[in-house]
Design a protein around this motif. Structure first.
Motif: not given
Ligand SMILES: [Zn+2]
Length: 790
Positions: A530-532, A537-539, A543-544, A713-716
């Motif tokens: 969930l932390n990841i 993933i969601l930001g 997420f919140d 950058q994060t690649i999905p």
């Protein structure tokens, strides 16, 4: 023209490169439909999840036909401080809100787990004898000898007429003379008693602790026959209580009367109804002051508790509590208790955060327990909902950490000399029990359980992770807002790697009783997942919102895993089936490697550019061994120069008028925007990744350029949707890339970070040369002893 569409055009122009087919994410060849298949990794969960209904919607919300049973209790118990025994009676009012007619009701008799012939005792596998601790052996022997289990004296209906009943291990079926129709109500009265277990010898979530001074602390739970949950998705949840899987319970309103020695202080789930008859005027005044206080205030001071320990009053007092909309009640009782409290604001109300502990718990407990209770309510409410109950209590006694509505039992205490550890050393039990962060963390965790599963009432007997995992995740967030760099044991991705590499893994979606490595599987892994999900993933914002929506939808209801998975997607708007599949249904781990980086140059088609470039390329080709060794060897054309012709003098890299004419015609045939593109001047790279761990994951990258500038950058994770084993990513750069780092902030639990860099770098590690401590030999020992003797 924006640079975005320009890049897209450029890519489409370059599609001839085979590597670029890879860069687009398309496989070079159709993947075989095995473990590495992207299609399988991203397959939707429909085949695994139950079919949605009007009770449980496809959105993950409870639907118009959702129902749950209502079970109210009136319980009276008498605590026998001489014999460590509890005797009591209860009236259960069972309201059938299901659309089904019930001809019998099932109750849980949890104490029966401690009968010598219980399924739990009989089915216990041999402990590992090579590493059996003394406490393990003591527990086994104690369980063999302890006369535990419920004595059920009578089971009657509301009018006192006996009811037919059958006991099946930890469950009891009560046959109803008249079937209970939908909307109907049944009343059952039961007289019961049991011997309280020694909570210091048996890990049992309840029990007593005997002190050297002859006093006891009682932490009493699972003490009354209580309704088995009857659920739309399950029917009766009457899987036996074997010890690991916790409790599946219905909501109801409770009246609880506890008859205890008059010098005991009693803490329980609910609001104290008769303060005037059990508390002194001074205590009542202190309690009123504590409600408005910003810091913990004593209701019973350490000195008063020390004085009370010397009493042995024979008189009795009855403490009355009321708890509404709870799934259970528990209580604690002792004359050793210090009691402190403070008010916490939640949703416009003031909640009493309180602690009950003996002098043996100080200085830790006075300083930290009630503050940790208050902090938990503030932190958890931010991510879920306002705390709905009037009190939240932490009690120190024999139970190491166990949650009940409004009350929990926690253990860490200092040593007798009042010293303690900071954080647990290597998570060893003995130091955890004697540590500051061990206390703060366990209080946060157990008070946090009020949210999951006491209010968001999941099926613990079936799914441990639904309460432990979600709660451990929020525990991590709460710990991190207690103190900077709080030493959390669980939550950071890097801390789960060893478990995810171990062979003792079962999927998180495993029944509670069959889980190997309970703590890692049901607490740490889902909390980390969930932390990841939140950070990478969601930001945080998405997420919140989604997590809060889940908590809000299922507050005071019974959610299932599907309701959680579906709500998180429904509210975030992000397809997460691949994530649930990999992290919750699988046992793969994350390990992605950067295999290679290809640098691509655009073919401008201009002979004045391309021919010299090809010439340089040709000249840079290394001389082969054969060519080098033959360099001075005689060849036939030297002997017969007439064998050389036009092509032996032809320079294929020379720009000819023909080349120039061809290029001019090519350019004239292009659209204006395509002509611009050929002058583009960008650097193109394809980074090739391989998935060695099996779990598909987003790829956080740090890219550093020649000028020293770097971007992240994060690649999905969707990059893996065609091929879950090998994939390439096209990077377009204004200047040469000098290095690429995967997972620079340890965000994705990558198990092997040594393959995360381009260009590769040696792993830095420290090692010590050490010498084995040698045991001295018998001869030396004897001669040393002789020398030491005068
Ligand atoms: Zn827990």
């Amino acid at each position: 023209m924006s640079s975005m569409s320009r890049d897209a055009l450029l890519v489409s122009l370059l599609l001839g490169f085979t590597t670029l087919a890879l860069a687009q994410g398309r496989p070079a060849a159709a993947p075989s439909p095995g473990a590495g298949s992207g299609a399988r990794a991203f397959e939707q969960l429909e085949q695994l999840l139950p079919t949605p209904s009007e009770a449980r919607l496809a959105s993950g919300a409870p639907g118009p036909q959702y129902w749950q049973q209502q079970v109210d209790y009136d319980i009276k118990v008498r605590l026998d401080d001489e014999r460590q025994r509890l005797e009591g009676s209860e009236t259960i009012s069972y309201t059938n809100r299901s659309p089904h007619t019930l001809s019998y009701l099932w109750l849980q008799l949890d104490q029966n787990r401690f009968k010598p012939d219980s399924l739990s005792v009989r089915s216990a596998a041999a402990p590992s004898l090579s590493e059996l601790p003394y406490t393990g052996l003591a527990q086994t022997l104690e369980l063999e000898n302890f006369k535990g289990g419920f004595d059920i004296a009578t089971v009657t209906d509301g009018s006192g007429a006996p009811l037919q009943h059958v006991i099946v291990d930890t469950m009891m079926r009560i046959d109803l003379p008249q079937p209970l129709v939908p909307g109907g109500k049944s009343t059952i009265a039961i007289k019961f008693a049991f011997n309280i277990i020694d909570g210091t010898r048996i890990r049992a979530r309840t029990g007593y602790e005997r002190f050297k001074d002859g006093n006891y602390i009682y932490e009493i739970a699972q003490f009354y026959p209580r309704a088995v949950a009857y659920l739309d998705y399950q029917g009766w949840q009457h899987k036996p209580y074997l010890g690991s899987g916790e409790f599946t319970l219905q909501f109801g309103n409770f009246e609880l009367a506890i008859d205890a020695p008059a010098d005991h202080v009693v803490a329980a789930s609910g609001t104290l109804q008769n303060a005037a008859s059990v508390l002194s005027p001074l205590q009542r005044e202190r309690l009123t002051r504590a409600r408005g206080a910003a810091k913990p205030q004593y209701i019973v001071t350490p000195q008063e508790a020390a004085q009370a320990e010397k009493n042995r009053l024979t008189q009795r007092k009855t403490w009355r509590f009321q708890a509404n909309n709870v799934r259970d009640v528990a209580f604690a009782s002792s004359r050793k208790f210090i009691w402190d409290a403070m008010g916490v604001a939640s949703g416009g109300r003031r909640v009493l955060a309180m602690s009950f502990f003996p002098n043996e718990g100080d200085p830790l407990w006075s300083q930290y327990s009630t503050q940790a209770v208050a902090h938990t309510i503030e932190a958890y409410s931010r991510y879920t909902f306002d705390y709905p109950y009037p009190v939240a209590i932490s009690v120190n006694g024999p139970v190491g950490g166990m949650e009940y509505p409004m009350i929990c039992f926690n253990q860490p205490r200092p040593y007798e000399d009042k010293t303690y550890w900071a954080s647990p050393v290597n998570n060893r039990d003995r130091t955890w029990e004697r540590s500051k962060y061990g206390l703060i963390s366990v209080v946060i965790h157990e008070v946090g359980h009020n949210y999951f599963p006491m209010i968001v009432n999941s099926d613990e007997r079936q799914w441990t992770w639904m309460d432990e995992g979600l709660n451990t995740f929020l525990q991590f967030l709460a710990e991190q807002s207690w103190e900077r760099n709080y030493p959390s044991r669980r939550g950071e991705p890097k801390d789960i790697v060893q478990y995810m590499l171990s062979s003792e893994q079962v999927p998180i979606m495993t029944n509670s009783e069959s889980i190997l490595q309970f703590g890692n599987n049901s607490y740490a892994k889902p909390a980390t997942a969930l932390n990841i999900l939140r950070e990478s993933i969601l930001g945080r914002e998405l997420f919140d919102f989604a997590f809060k929506e889940y908590a809000r939808r299922w507050k005071f209801k019974h959610p299932t895993p599907a309701d959680f998975f579906r709500t998180m997607e429904d509210a975030s708007g992000v397809d997460l089936d691949w994530f649930w599949r990999g992290w919750f249904y699988g046992t793969g781990h994350v390990d992605v490697a950067i295999d290679k980086v290809l640098e691509l140059e655009l073919d401008t088609r201009d002979p004045k550019v391309e021919k010299p470039r090809m010439k340089v390329f040709r000249e840079q080709q290394p001389e082969t061994v054969t060519m080098a060794r033959n360099a001075s060897a005689p060849v036939r054309t030297e002997q017969f120069p007439e064998l050389l012709d036009y092509y032996n003098k032809y320079d294929e890299f020379q720009v000819t008028p023909y080349d120039e004419d061809k290029y001019r015609k090519f350019i004239e045939g292009l659209e204006e925007q395509d002509r611009e593109l050929l002058k583009y001047g960008k650097k193109l790279y394809v980074v090739e990744f391989s998935n060695r761990g099996g779990l598909v994951t987003p790829l956080p990258l740090k890219i550093t350029y020649q000028s020293g500038k770097s971007v992240e950058q994060t690649i999905p994770a969707e990059l893996w949707r065609y091929n879950a084993q090998k994939v390439g990513k096209l990077l377009i750069a204004d200047e040469p890339i000098v290095s690429i780092e995967l997972d620079p902030h340890l965000a994705i639990a990558d198990a092997d970070t040594s393959n995360n860099r381009y260009p590769p770098q040696p792993e830095k590690t420290r090692f010590q040369l050490f010498k084995m401590d040698e045991e001295t030999n018998p001869m030396k020992r004897e001669s040393d002893a002789k020398k030491a003797t005068p």
